[in-house]
Design a protein around this motif. Sequence first.
Motif, mmCIF file in Angstrom:
data_model
loop_
_atom_site.group_PDB
_atom_site.id
_atom_site.type_symbol
_atom_site.label_atom_id
_atom_site.label_comp_id
_atom_site.label_asym_id
_atom_site.label_seq_id
_atom_site.Cartn_x
_atom_site.Cartn_y
_atom_site.Cartn_z
ATOM 1 N N VAL A 1 11.357 -7.170 -3.554
ATOM 2 C CA VAL A 1 12.271 -6.189 -2.954
ATOM 3 C C VAL A 1 13.231 -6.293 -3.551
ATOM 4 N N MET A 2 14.623 -5.101 -3.704
ATOM 5 C CA MET A 2 15.525 -5.800 -4.354
ATOM 6 C C MET A 2 15.971 -5.283 -2.752
ATOM 7 N N LEU A 3 16.312 -5.678 -2.009
ATOM 8 C CA LEU A 3 17.631 -5.510 -0.803
ATOM 9 C C LEU A 3 18.663 -5.318 -1.164
ATOM 10 N N VAL A 4 18.972 -4.196 -1.193
ATOM 11 C CA VAL A 4 21.087 -3.949 -1.381
ATOM 12 C C VAL A 4 21.655 -3.721 0.284
ATOM 13 N N ASN A 5 22.620 -3.917 0.249
ATOM 14 C CA ASN A 5 23.148 -3.832 1.688
ATOM 15 C C ASN A 5 24.304 -2.622 1.267
ATOM 16 N N ALA A 6 25.645 -2.357 2.105
ATOM 17 C CA ALA A 6 26.305 -1.677 1.907
ATOM 18 C C ALA A 6 27.129 -0.983 0.884
ATOM 19 N N ALA A 7 27.940 -2.769 0.324
ATOM 20 C CA ALA A 7 28.349 -2.597 -1.199
ATOM 21 C C ALA A 7 27.933 -2.621 -1.958
ATOM 22 N N GLN B 1 3.270 -7.378 -10.485
ATOM 23 C CA GLN B 1 4.620 -6.882 -9.419
ATOM 24 C C GLN B 1 5.171 -5.751 -8.680
ATOM 25 N N THR B 2 4.823 -5.245 -8.281
ATOM 26 C CA THR B 2 5.281 -3.765 -7.495
ATOM 27 C C THR B 2 6.724 -4.177 -6.759
ATOM 28 N N TRP B 3 7.144 -3.738 -7.532
ATOM 29 C CA TRP B 3 9.302 -3.568 -7.136
ATOM 30 C C TRP B 3 9.521 -2.656 -6.169
ATOM 31 N N TYR B 4 10.259 -2.658 -5.370
ATOM 32 C CA TYR B 4 10.651 -1.662 -4.101
ATOM 33 C C TYR B 4 12.378 -1.903 -4.611
ATOM 34 N N ASP C 1 2.750 -1.200 2.728
ATOM 35 C CA ASP C 1 3.071 -2.006 4.031
ATOM 36 C C ASP C 1 3.441 -3.935 3.880
ATOM 37 N N ALA C 2 3.107 -3.933 2.340
ATOM 38 C CA ALA C 2 2.908 -6.243 2.381
ATOM 39 C C ALA C 2 4.453 -6.310 1.771
ATOM 40 N N VAL C 3 5.175 -4.660 1.643
ATOM 41 C CA VAL C 3 6.848 -5.178 0.876
ATOM 42 C C VAL C 3 7.634 -5.574 2.524
ATOM 43 N N LEU C 4 7.367 -4.797 3.517
ATOM 44 C CA LEU C 4 7.818 -4.669 5.465
ATOM 45 C C LEU C 4 7.549 -6.371 5.771
#
Length: 160
Positions: free
Chosen positions: A15-21, A102-105, A53-56
């Motif tokens: 997962v590419m987790l991005v913030n508000a910036a 890999q499955t990327w989110y 489900d796995a990604v979370l």
Amino acid sequence: MTTPDPALYRPCVGVMLVNAASHAFVGKRIDNKEGDFWQMPQGGVDEGENPDDAVLRELWEETGAQARHVEVVDRLPRELFYELPDELKGKLWGGKFVGQRQTWYLARFTGGDADIDLEAHEPPEFCEWKWIEPRLLPELIVPFKREVYRTIVEGFAGLV
């Protein structure tokens, strides 16, 4: 280009987790003694587990971010494959796989920095974390995953 035999590659999510910036989360792996490498959260899909489900689950295990602080935005349309370098083959995952598929989110983090807890799950994967500009991701990852990270950055560029 031919697709590698999926049976030889460990099923995984990332997962590419991005913030508000619009900066991406990266963590420094505890077990990497070879250099100053950082990566996005990723991990194996359990037997019978759905990648959505796995990604979370993986995100929570590695960052402590709970589902209520995460909005999944998109997923790349195809699995990305990488092969382990020769010196690691046979040493990881019981020697069963030559690399990962890999499955990327892409997900937005709606929580605050205080909601990140690297020790939420034992044992922790990361010893440090930070937010960075997504374009820097390929420079920070171990060399054998750089092409995958370039593809991720390009694939989510219009959505970050």
